[in-house]
Design a protein around this motif. Structure first.
Motif, mmCIF file in Angstrom:
data_model
loop_
_atom_site.group_PDB
_atom_site.id
_atom_site.type_symbol
_atom_site.label_atom_id
_atom_site.label_comp_id
_atom_site.label_asym_id
_atom_site.label_seq_id
_atom_site.Cartn_x
_atom_site.Cartn_y
_atom_site.Cartn_z
ATOM 1 N N PHE A 5 -86.654 -14.096 30.311
ATOM 2 C CA PHE A 5 -87.140 -14.513 31.616
ATOM 3 C C PHE A 5 -86.307 -13.587 32.845
ATOM 4 C CE2 PHE A 5 -85.965 -17.092 35.483
ATOM 5 C CZ PHE A 5 -87.150 -17.230 36.154
ATOM 6 N N HIS A 6 -85.033 -13.368 32.491
ATOM 7 C CA HIS A 6 -84.467 -12.470 33.249
ATOM 8 C C HIS A 6 -84.796 -11.174 33.633
ATOM 9 C CE1 HIS A 6 -80.689 -11.183 35.481
ATOM 10 N NE2 HIS A 6 -80.669 -10.199 34.723
ATOM 11 N N SER A 7 -85.307 -10.710 32.379
ATOM 12 C CA SER A 7 -85.839 -8.919 32.422
ATOM 13 C C SER A 7 -87.405 -9.180 33.031
ATOM 14 C CB SER A 7 -86.344 -8.877 30.977
ATOM 15 O OG SER A 7 -85.006 -8.698 30.206
ATOM 16 N N TRP A 8 -87.937 -10.205 33.027
ATOM 17 C CA TRP A 8 -89.350 -10.400 33.635
ATOM 18 C C TRP A 8 -89.080 -10.614 35.206
ATOM 19 C CZ3 TRP A 8 -94.314 -9.617 33.938
ATOM 20 C CH2 TRP A 8 -95.133 -10.344 34.914
ATOM 21 N N GLN A 9 -87.873 -11.311 35.614
ATOM 22 C CA GLN A 9 -87.521 -11.351 36.965
ATOM 23 C C GLN A 9 -87.259 -10.111 37.400
ATOM 24 O OE1 GLN A 9 -84.322 -13.971 37.982
ATOM 25 N NE2 GLN A 9 -85.673 -15.206 39.128
ATOM 26 N N GLN A 10 -86.355 -9.285 36.800
ATOM 27 C CA GLN A 10 -86.197 -8.039 37.343
ATOM 28 C C GLN A 10 -87.222 -7.160 37.607
ATOM 29 O OE1 GLN A 10 -82.903 -7.308 38.236
ATOM 30 N NE2 GLN A 10 -81.954 -9.224 38.098
ATOM 31 N N ALA A 62 -106.219 -10.425 42.523
ATOM 32 C CA ALA A 62 -105.224 -9.350 42.635
ATOM 33 C C ALA A 62 -104.057 -10.289 43.431
ATOM 34 C CB ALA A 62 -105.721 -8.279 43.184
ATOM 35 N N PHE A 63 -104.710 -10.976 44.394
ATOM 36 C CA PHE A 63 -103.758 -11.454 45.426
ATOM 37 C C PHE A 63 -102.944 -12.842 44.814
ATOM 38 C CE2 PHE A 63 -106.605 -10.835 49.331
ATOM 39 C CZ PHE A 63 -105.904 -9.286 49.219
ATOM 40 N N ILE A 64 -103.673 -13.374 43.813
ATOM 41 C CA ILE A 64 -102.967 -14.462 42.971
ATOM 42 C C ILE A 64 -102.198 -13.774 42.013
ATOM 43 C CG2 ILE A 64 -103.432 -15.999 41.270
ATOM 44 C CD1 ILE A 64 -106.049 -16.610 42.050
ATOM 45 N N ILE A 65 -102.167 -12.750 41.646
ATOM 46 C CA ILE A 65 -101.364 -11.950 40.829
ATOM 47 C C ILE A 65 -100.082 -11.618 41.771
ATOM 48 C CG2 ILE A 65 -100.682 -9.887 39.205
ATOM 49 C CD1 ILE A 65 -103.590 -10.209 38.450
ATOM 50 N N GLU A 66 -100.128 -11.258 42.875
ATOM 51 C CA GLU A 66 -99.264 -10.886 43.774
ATOM 52 C C GLU A 66 -98.386 -11.948 44.147
ATOM 53 O OE1 GLU A 66 -98.674 -9.704 48.448
ATOM 54 O OE2 GLU A 66 -100.516 -10.299 47.591
ATOM 55 N N ILE A 71 -93.321 -14.990 43.577
ATOM 56 C CA ILE A 71 -92.536 -16.325 43.199
ATOM 57 C C ILE A 71 -91.759 -16.196 42.044
ATOM 58 C CG2 ILE A 71 -92.832 -18.799 42.440
ATOM 59 C CD1 ILE A 71 -95.384 -18.722 43.954
ATOM 60 N N SER A 72 -92.253 -15.347 40.857
ATOM 61 C CA SER A 72 -91.107 -15.096 39.579
ATOM 62 C C SER A 72 -90.099 -14.554 40.157
ATOM 63 C CB SER A 72 -92.091 -14.670 38.441
ATOM 64 O OG SER A 72 -92.517 -13.467 38.963
ATOM 65 N N ALA A 73 -90.231 -13.676 41.274
ATOM 66 C CA ALA A 73 -89.081 -12.819 41.405
ATOM 67 C C ALA A 73 -88.050 -13.551 42.211
ATOM 68 C CB ALA A 73 -89.702 -11.706 42.560
ATOM 69 N N VAL A 74 -88.275 -14.718 42.761
ATOM 70 C CA VAL A 74 -87.104 -15.605 43.406
ATOM 71 C C VAL A 74 -86.997 -16.770 42.541
ATOM 72 C CG1 VAL A 74 -87.823 -14.759 45.544
ATOM 73 C CG2 VAL A 74 -88.785 -16.690 44.876
ATOM 74 N N ALA A 75 -87.771 -17.191 41.660
ATOM 75 C CA ALA A 75 -87.526 -18.354 40.607
ATOM 76 C C ALA A 75 -86.148 -18.461 40.033
ATOM 77 C CB ALA A 75 -88.422 -18.314 39.690
ATOM 78 N N PRO A 76 -85.472 -19.417 40.072
ATOM 79 C CA PRO A 76 -86.091 -20.877 40.522
ATOM 80 C C PRO A 76 -85.840 -21.285 41.919
ATOM 81 C CG PRO A 76 -83.653 -21.276 39.497
ATOM 82 C CD PRO A 76 -84.206 -19.642 39.496
#
Length: 273
Positions: A5-10, A62-66, A71-76
């Protein structure tokens, strides 16, 4: 699991912060605007309607993926995403776009597609600054509008008493007088109204010229002055935000990178003879 999860967030943070990613989103918004314009042509719609619908679906995906990446970049800490008004607007547009394009919600779906074009404002920082300036100017503009309303009201009543018998089409009531003054303040063929009034009152030019000076030149310049003043304040606030110290997560990230660099340097030194 936490490491994945940390790698995906980065990865998400790096991707959404890339200039190419931002330009791609802008390009998709422009493509969406182009498709909306082409759909207004009946011949093109009948011939390429299926392709237009596919284009809308791909752009929405594409907008949903964005949104998911942001959201995942700032989760949780989702407040960092939903606490931003522009992100909330983008998310609302996506939710509305998920409405079915047929049945009772068809109109909502079409309007949502139009709202996607407005995403250019949230995507381009310069446009966001202009909108923020206009929002900041609303309280000050209220006072100017109140002053302008008083001037309109006084001139409308005076115009009714002076010209309603000779020109009832433009001055026959208080409402018509206000509409006529609005026409005058926009400088749209206002001289025709003035010359008609001068047939009954030769000095009527003074009435119109004084109103044009006060209503057009003075009031509009006040609007411009308020907007420029708030634009400077908005720029100053934006610079202050850019100069704010790094957040806790950013400091921890920099510390972690520094520690990794130190470990690599230590390993290289141990290999030296």
């Amino acid at each position: 699991m936490h490491k994945i999860f940390h790698s995906w967030q980065q990865f998400s943070r790096k991707l959404v912060g890339a200039a190419l990613f931002e330009r791609t989103i802008i390009g998709l918004i422009l493509l969406n605007a182009l498709i909306l314009g082409l759909e207004t042509d009946a011949a093109l719609e009948s011939r390429f309607g299926g392709w237009f619908a596919l284009g809308h679906q791909l752009i929405l995906a594409a907008f949903i993926i964005e949104a998911l990446l942001k959201i995942s970049a700032v989760a949780p800490r989702l407040r960092l995403y939903f606490g931003n008004g522009w992100n909330l607007f983008d998310f609302s547009v996506i939710v509305l776009s998920l409405a079915p394009a047929t049945g009772e919600l068809a109109m909502v779906a079409r309007l949502a597609r139009l709202l996607r074009v407005l995403r250019l404002i949230s995507t381009i920082p310069e446009l966001r600054l202009i909108v923020a300036t206009l929002m900041r100017s609303i309280p000050s503009m209220g006072n100017i509008i109140l002053l302008m309303s008083i001037i309109f009201y006084i001139y409308a009543i005076a115009g009714f008493h002076l010209f309603h018998q000779h020109d009832p089409q433009h001055w026959g009531s208080l409402g018509l007088s206000l509409l006529t003054l609005f026409r005058v303040v926009t400088l749209e063929d206002w001289t025709d109204v003035m010359y008609t009034a001068m047939e009954a009152q030769p000095w009527a030019w003074a009435y119109f010229v004084s109103f044009v000076v006060m209503g057009t030149f003075v009031i509009i310049n006040l609007f411009i002055a308020v907007v420029i003043n708030n634009l400077e304040e908005a720029k100053a606030e934006r610079l202050a935000d850019l100069r704010q110290p790094s957040s806790r997560d950013e400091l921890l990230k920099e510390l972690e990178n520094a520690q990794q660099a130190m470990r690599r340097l230590q390993e290289r030194m141990e290999r030296l003879p």
